[in-house]
Write a protein that holds these residues in place. Structure first.
Motif, PDB file in Angstrom:
ATOM      1  N   LEU B 128      21.515   4.669 -12.584  1.00  0.00           N
ATOM      2  CA  LEU B 128      20.889   5.943 -12.244  1.00  0.00           C
ATOM      3  C   LEU B 128      21.446   7.060 -13.115  1.00  0.00           C
ATOM      4  O   LEU B 128      20.744   7.994 -13.476  1.00  0.00           O
ATOM      5  N   LEU B 150      20.532  11.845  -6.616  1.00  0.00           N
ATOM      6  CA  LEU B 150      19.233  11.193  -6.744  1.00  0.00           C
ATOM      7  C   LEU B 150      18.993  10.232  -5.593  1.00  0.00           C
ATOM      8  O   LEU B 150      17.893  10.172  -5.034  1.00  0.00           O
ATOM      9  N   MET B 151      20.035   9.467  -5.253  1.00  0.00           N
ATOM     10  CA  MET B 151      19.877   8.490  -4.178  1.00  0.00           C
ATOM     11  C   MET B 151      19.571   9.194  -2.868  1.00  0.00           C
ATOM     12  O   MET B 151      18.775   8.711  -2.063  1.00  0.00           O
ATOM     13  N   ARG B 153      17.980  12.016  -2.693  1.00  0.00           N
ATOM     14  CA  ARG B 153      16.623  12.547  -2.834  1.00  0.00           C
ATOM     15  C   ARG B 153      15.567  11.503  -2.494  1.00  0.00           C
ATOM     16  O   ARG B 153      14.497  11.834  -1.986  1.00  0.00           O
ATOM     17  N   VAL B 154      15.848  10.236  -2.803  1.00  0.00           N
ATOM     18  CA  VAL B 154      14.847   9.207  -2.517  1.00  0.00           C
ATOM     19  C   VAL B 154      15.123   8.491  -1.200  1.00  0.00           C
ATOM     20  O   VAL B 154      14.514   7.483  -0.903  1.00  0.00           O
ATOM     21  N   ARG B 177      13.091   2.219  -4.243  1.00  0.00           N
ATOM     22  CA  ARG B 177      13.483   3.628  -4.186  1.00  0.00           C
ATOM     23  C   ARG B 177      14.400   3.972  -5.359  1.00  0.00           C
ATOM     24  O   ARG B 177      14.294   5.045  -5.960  1.00  0.00           O
ATOM     25  N   ILE B 178      15.307   3.042  -5.656  1.00  0.00           N
ATOM     26  CA  ILE B 178      16.231   3.286  -6.772  1.00  0.00           C
ATOM     27  C   ILE B 178      15.464   3.383  -8.082  1.00  0.00           C
ATOM     28  O   ILE B 178      15.713   4.249  -8.917  1.00  0.00           O
ATOM     29  N   ALA B 181      13.857   6.651  -8.200  1.00  0.00           N
ATOM     30  CA  ALA B 181      14.862   7.683  -8.481  1.00  0.00           C
ATOM     31  C   ALA B 181      15.176   7.733  -9.966  1.00  0.00           C
ATOM     32  O   ALA B 181      15.328   8.802 -10.563  1.00  0.00           O
ATOM     33  N   ALA B 185      14.574  10.984 -12.463  1.00  0.00           N
ATOM     34  CA  ALA B 185      15.907  11.567 -12.613  1.00  0.00           C
ATOM     35  C   ALA B 185      15.876  12.903 -13.348  1.00  0.00           C
ATOM     36  O   ALA B 185      16.525  13.862 -12.950  1.00  0.00           O
ATOM     37  N   LEU B 215       7.747  13.351  -3.977  1.00  0.00           N
ATOM     38  CA  LEU B 215       8.338  13.687  -5.272  1.00  0.00           C
ATOM     39  C   LEU B 215       7.310  14.350  -6.179  1.00  0.00           C
ATOM     40  O   LEU B 215       7.625  15.259  -6.934  1.00  0.00           O
TER      41      LEU B 215
END
Lengths: 309, 370
Positions: B128, B150-151, B153-154, B177-178, B181, B185, B215
């Motif tokens: 990430l 980021l993690m 955020r998702v 999800r990752i 993300a 980013a 998003l």
């Protein structure tokens, strides 16, 4: 990790015993050392005395029990040839082999990584074809033949390098060059193959979509994924070298464990042979554990669960 | 879902502004049997804060289009022509090295299978954070902070501890999800989502689509959603481009395309959705299968399966042309709006131009009479 190590050490013990028993029995099948160490005209009485003095008249099982008793006290017996401690002789010869093996493998792995990656960048491209030809040739040339040709060309005809021995840097060139070729050739092909498949994985595409350049993609993303097969094969090839590059050590008069083993077999110097085999066996088990730890270091998926807690 | 946030952050696109414009995109694949055209003359636009769906069955060229946009085609594929104008820059004209600057900050992509799309030997935090290290020059520690953000955020729980986990230690939904993300980013203007929910079970699919929607609205991203799922298109997309055998056969706003399809393929797809089908009744499907890529016929790509096929379809490929409404004199008289009944010319003129609606069929006016 400690639990894992302990398990590995315990599970290595049985194969070690099997190795010693095998060598012990096989060595004694080569014949009675008395025939070699006594003069040709020695009487039967002298022969019997020699045999009894060295405990060779006992039944094989008794000899073996004695030997294991000694091993547990770290007493590996004496050399028939020199009268020295067998373990000391093996330990003295081992560094020369290890140095040769380590230098050879480090060079082979580095060269193979560069050439293999270069070939994998464009499968079936010009670089790939050249490296495929070179590596195939390198892996196929018999080392004893190359050693002799090398001595003939560079030592005898040109006089650039010594024919044998360990004196000076020049003495390293021919043995290393000879030993290097096969591991290099084999590893190039392994690295190339696993890099080609790693480079076609979706995660490589995704890395590119994050803006990772070619160098980063190859060295950071693909190489670590491609390393496991190369590690396996490199480990295997190293085992071969640690085992004493018997042929090459003999041809170049390299005072390593391989030469010591050959000499001990020829001289029926059982204690030294057993000590040398035991030492290499232990070294190979240690190497295998190191390789396994290497996998775990490279890839979290093969890490033992206990190590994570 | 279609009301975009009005506030525009710096660096973001304005709502409904055209972010991506693809013109005459063509992709060739080199095979043992010669070069085949996998994507042929594809045109579409994606707008900020909106979702454009590329809809089609397997092998129709939709994923190939996505990869061509992102510049991550397989080695056997070549960009054979066309423009990919992202925010004023034609990506197709750039060298691979120049493109790297855009990969991440301007354009992100999400793949279908999150397990193979994540590098198994690095922690998700490392992966990430990579975009920040490459494009913003951050160090390992700072990148990790960004990765944790980021993690969060998702919607990944306990990001501080999970950041050090490896991809195989996550569930399929979390991996997706990752992946998302990673794609968002650096707040790209364009997000390409290549079948982001195909590998997931239905409940997780809904969560992932919801996340993408959230998003998109936060970042005013243009989303190109590649899918074969008509329901996903109906729920998520603003506009749709239907692809068949490497060609866009119909495009336009989803509500219009789905309520009034103007290409027999679109119509066939919609009719094969099992609604109000009684138990034991036969499900409708389109007979036949798409043509092989090395054997695309000269005329219309859909001719072999089309119920309307005529001679002209076999000889001449229909262009993707703006859809006109049916000629007035074809309609029953009482169907006309009352206030236009007296002025037939005005009526026809008013309905001739439907914004964004186009179909590639010689008989697009007659589809609903089939």
């Amino acid at each position: 990790m400690l639990i894992y190590l302990r398990k590995r050490i315990v599970s290595s013990a049985l194969p070690l015993v099997v190795v010693i028993v095998g060598v012990f029995a096989l060595a004694r099948m080569t014949g009675n050392p008395a025939a070699l160490y006594l003069p040709l005209n020695a009487t039967q009485q002298m022969r019997d005395e020699f045999t009894a003095r060295n405990g060779l008249d006992q039944p094989l099982l008794v000899q073996m029990a004695d030997y294991f008793g000694g091993v547990l006290r770290l007493d590996f017996g004496q050399s028939l040839r020199t009268g020295q401690d067998a373990a000391a002789m093996a330990l003295r010869a081992f560094p020369a082999t290890l140095q040769l093996a380590a230098t050879t493998m480090v060079l082979a792995v580095l060269l193979a990584l560069v050439v293999g990656c270069w070939a994998a960048l464009k499968p079936n491209g010009v670089a790939d074809r050249i490296s495929s030809f070179v590596s195939m040739a390198a892996a196929s040339i018999p080392d004893f033949w190359l050693a002799i040709v090398g001595i003939w060309v560079f030592a005898i005809t040109l006089g650039w390098l010594p024919t044998s021995g360990v004196s000076g840097a020049g003495a390293w060139v021919l043995p290393i060059a000879t030993l290097l070729l096969r591991p290099f050739g084999v590893l190039v092909q392994i690295v190339r193959g696993s890099m080609v498949s790693a480079l076609s994985e979706p995660y490589i595409k995704l890395a590119r979509s994050r803006g990772a350049g070619e160098l980063r993609v190859v060295t950071h993303h693909a190489l670590r994924n491609a390393a496991a097969p190369a590690l396996t094969v490199a480990g295997d090839l190293t085992v071969g070298l640690v085992n004493g590059a018997v042929v090459v050590e003999t041809i170049f008069g390299w005072p390593g464990i391989g030469k010591l083993m050959i000499d001990s077999i020829l001289q029926r110097d059982f204690a030294v042979l057993q000590a040398a085999v035991l030492l290499t066996a232990v070294a190979i088990f240690a190497l295998n554990i190191l390789i396994d730890m290497g996998y775990a270091l490279l890839d979290a998926r093969v890490r033992p669960v206990t190590a994570r807690a | 879902m279609k009301t975009a946030a009005q506030s525009v952050l710096p660096g973001q696109s304005r709502a409904h502004e055209v972010v991506l414009s693809v013109r005459a995109l063509a992709v060739d694949i080199r095979t043992h049997r010669g070069t085949v055209r996998a994507v042929n003359d594809v045109n579409f636009e994606a707008r900020a804060g909106e979702t454009l769906a590329l809809l089609g069955e397997s092998g129709c060229g939709k994923s190939m289009t996505a990869k061509a946009l992102a510049g991550i085609m397989d080695p056997v594929c070549d960009l054979a022509g066309g423009e990919v104008v992202l925010n004023g820059t034609d990506l197709a004209a750039l060298t691979p090295k120049e493109r790297l600057k855009f990969a991440g900050p301007e354009l992100g992509i999400v793949f279908q299978d999150a397990l193979t799309a994540l590098n198994p030997v690095y922690t998700v935090g490392t992966q990430l954070g990579e975009a920040f290290r490459i494009h913003r020059g951050l160090g390992a520690k700072e990148a990790k902070v960004q990765a944790i953000e980021l993690m969060e955020r998702v919607g990944i729980p306990e990001p501080e501890s999970r950041v050090n986990s490896y991809p195989h230690q996550f569930s399929g939904g979390m991996r997706q999800r990752i992946l998302i993300a990673m794609a968002v980013a650096l707040n790209p203007r364009l997000l390409i989502a290549d079948e982001p929910t195909t590998a997931l079970d239905v409940t997780v699919q809904a969560q992932i689509m919801q996340l993408l929607r959230k998003l998109r609205e936060e970042g005013q991203m243009a989303v190109v959603l590649i899918t074969h799922d008509l329901a996903v298109v109906a729920e998520e997309a603003d506009s749709v481009a239907v692809m068949y055998a490497g060609n866009v056969v119909e495009c336009g706003p989803v509500s219009e395309v789905f309520s009034d399809p103007r290409h027999p393929y679109t119509k066939g797809l919609l009719e094969s959705v099992p609604v109000h089908v009684g138990r034991g009744a036969r499900l409708l499907s389109i007979a036949g299968s798409p043509p092989e890529l090395h054997d695309i016929p000269a005329g219309c790509v859909y001719q072999s399966r089309c119920p309307l096929v005529q001679d002209i379809c076999r000889s001449e490929r229909p262009q993707l042309l703006p859809v006109t409404d049916r000629p007035v004199n074809d309609r029953p008289v009482d169907d006309r709006p009352v206030d236009l009944q007296d002025d037939a010319d005005d009526y026809a003129g008013a309905l001739l131009s439907r914004p964004g609606r186009a179909a590639a069929c010689h008989f697009s006016e007659e589809i609903n009479n089939v």
